[in-house]
Design a protein around this motif. Structure first.
Motif, mmCIF file in Angstrom:
data_model
loop_
_atom_site.group_PDB
_atom_site.id
_atom_site.type_symbol
_atom_site.label_atom_id
_atom_site.label_comp_id
_atom_site.label_asym_id
_atom_site.label_seq_id
_atom_site.Cartn_x
_atom_site.Cartn_y
_atom_site.Cartn_z
ATOM 1 N N SER A 133 0.832 -1.199 0.000
ATOM 2 C CA SER A 133 0.000 0.000 0.000
ATOM 3 C C SER A 133 0.864 1.244 0.000
ATOM 4 O O SER A 133 2.085 1.182 0.121
ATOM 5 N N LEU A 134 0.221 2.365 -0.146
ATOM 6 C CA LEU A 134 0.907 3.652 -0.136
ATOM 7 C C LEU A 134 0.755 4.361 1.203
ATOM 8 O O LEU A 134 0.923 5.569 1.290
ATOM 9 N N THR A 135 0.440 3.607 2.256
ATOM 10 C CA THR A 135 0.318 4.228 3.572
ATOM 11 C C THR A 135 1.706 4.606 4.076
ATOM 12 O O THR A 135 2.722 4.057 3.651
ATOM 13 N N ARG A 136 1.756 5.538 4.998
ATOM 14 C CA ARG A 136 3.035 5.987 5.557
ATOM 15 C C ARG A 136 3.822 4.810 6.126
ATOM 16 O O ARG A 136 5.033 4.696 5.933
ATOM 17 N N GLU A 137 3.121 3.917 6.812
ATOM 18 C CA GLU A 137 3.783 2.777 7.434
ATOM 19 C C GLU A 137 4.431 1.864 6.391
ATOM 20 O O GLU A 137 5.509 1.334 6.603
ATOM 21 N N GLU A 138 3.754 1.660 5.285
ATOM 22 C CA GLU A 138 4.300 0.798 4.236
ATOM 23 C C GLU A 138 5.478 1.450 3.521
ATOM 24 O O GLU A 138 6.425 0.784 3.131
ATOM 25 N N LEU A 139 5.407 2.740 3.339
ATOM 26 C CA LEU A 139 6.460 3.439 2.614
ATOM 27 C C LEU A 139 7.718 3.641 3.440
ATOM 28 O O LEU A 139 8.780 3.919 2.907
ATOM 29 N N ARG A 140 7.624 3.486 4.744
ATOM 30 C CA ARG A 140 8.768 3.739 5.616
ATOM 31 C C ARG A 140 9.362 2.457 6.188
ATOM 32 O O ARG A 140 9.966 2.465 7.243
ATOM 33 N N ILE A 141 9.211 1.352 5.498
ATOM 34 C CA ILE A 141 9.782 0.084 5.941
ATOM 35 C C ILE A 141 11.292 0.152 5.734
ATOM 36 O O ILE A 141 11.757 0.454 4.635
ATOM 37 N N PRO A 142 12.077 -0.085 6.780
ATOM 38 C CA PRO A 142 13.536 0.000 6.613
ATOM 39 C C PRO A 142 14.048 -1.143 5.736
ATOM 40 O O PRO A 142 13.473 -2.219 5.684
ATOM 41 N N PHE A 143 15.145 -0.865 5.079
ATOM 42 C CA PHE A 143 15.785 -1.859 4.233
ATOM 43 C C PHE A 143 17.194 -2.090 4.760
ATOM 44 O O PHE A 143 17.942 -1.139 4.982
ATOM 45 N N VAL A 144 17.532 -3.330 4.965
ATOM 46 C CA VAL A 144 18.872 -3.679 5.435
ATOM 47 C C VAL A 144 19.450 -4.676 4.444
ATOM 48 O O VAL A 144 18.825 -5.690 4.132
ATOM 49 N N LEU A 145 20.632 -4.377 3.936
ATOM 50 C CA LEU A 145 21.312 -5.260 2.999
ATOM 51 C C LEU A 145 22.530 -5.851 3.689
ATOM 52 O O LEU A 145 23.376 -5.114 4.200
ATOM 53 N N CYS A 146 22.599 -7.147 3.712
ATOM 54 C CA CYS A 146 23.751 -7.834 4.298
ATOM 55 C C CYS A 146 24.493 -8.543 3.176
ATOM 56 O O CYS A 146 23.887 -9.269 2.398
ATOM 57 N N ARG A 147 25.782 -8.309 3.124
ATOM 58 C CA ARG A 147 26.600 -8.957 2.118
ATOM 59 C C ARG A 147 27.640 -9.824 2.815
ATOM 60 O O ARG A 147 28.152 -9.468 3.868
ATOM 61 N N SER A 148 27.961 -10.917 2.176
ATOM 62 C CA SER A 148 29.033 -11.749 2.717
ATOM 63 C C SER A 148 30.363 -11.074 2.390
ATOM 64 O O SER A 148 30.444 -10.217 1.508
ATOM 65 N N GLU A 149 31.388 -11.454 3.086
ATOM 66 C CA GLU A 149 32.707 -10.851 2.830
ATOM 67 C C GLU A 149 33.184 -11.135 1.412
ATOM 68 O O GLU A 149 33.945 -10.368 0.842
ATOM 69 N N ASP A 150 32.712 -12.205 0.807
ATOM 70 C CA ASP A 150 33.097 -12.558 -0.574
ATOM 71 C C ASP A 150 32.578 -11.537 -1.578
ATOM 72 O O ASP A 150 33.104 -11.431 -2.671
ATOM 73 N N GLU A 151 31.531 -10.801 -1.226
ATOM 74 C CA GLU A 151 30.910 -9.883 -2.170
ATOM 75 C C GLU A 151 31.508 -8.477 -2.119
ATOM 76 O O GLU A 151 31.147 -7.626 -2.891
#
Length: 108
Positions: free
Chosen positions: A89-107
Motif C-alpha cells: 500500500s501507499l500508507t506511511r507505514e508501508e512506505l517507511r519500511i527500513p531496508f537492510v542489505l547484508c553482504r558476505s565478505e566474498d561480495e
C-alpha cells in the motif's frame, strides 16, 4: 498482479474503474508504469521474471487488500482472523519500511 487475456487489457481497466470501491481504494497501474516508477526497485525486472508480473498491479491507497473469495473465507471472514498482514500500500507505514542489505565478505 493481474494477468489479462490477449487484447483485453483495456476492458479490464474499464471494468476495474467502474467499481467505486476498487477505484477509490486502489491505484491500478500498468506494470510498465510501475516499473518506470521504480515500484519493483531501481533496476528493471529480469526478463525471466517479467511474465510473472502480469499486465496490471493494484496498489492500495489505504488499509484495504484484494484477496480471492477462498482467501477471504479462510483468512478474513472466518471465526478467527488468521491474516497477519499484507504489504503493497501507499500508507506511511508501508512506505517507511527500513531496508537492510547484508553482504558476505566474498561480495565486497
Amino acid at each position: 498482479v493481474f494477468h489479462c487475456r490477449s487484447g483485453r487489457a483495456a476492458e479490464f481497466e474499464q471494468r476495474f474503474s467502474e467499481h467505486a470501491e476498487l477505484r477509490e481504494q486502489f491505484l491500478l497501474l500498468p506494470v510498465e508504469v510501475a516499473v518506470d516508477e521504480g515500484l519493483f526497485g531501481p533496476d528493471p525486472p529480469l526478463p525471466q521474471v517479467r511474465p510473472r508480473l502480469g499486465d496490471f498491479i493494484a496498489v492500495s491507497v489505504g488499509a484495504h487488500t484484494l484477496v480471492t473469495p477462498s482467501e477471504a473465507k479462510k483468512f478474513r471472514d472466518g471465526e478467527m482472523c488468521r491474516c497477519q498482514g499484507a504489504h503493497g500500500s501507499l500508507t506511511r507505514e508501508e512506505l517507511r519500511i527500513p531496508f537492510v542489505l547484508c553482504r558476505s565478505e566474498d561480495e565486497h
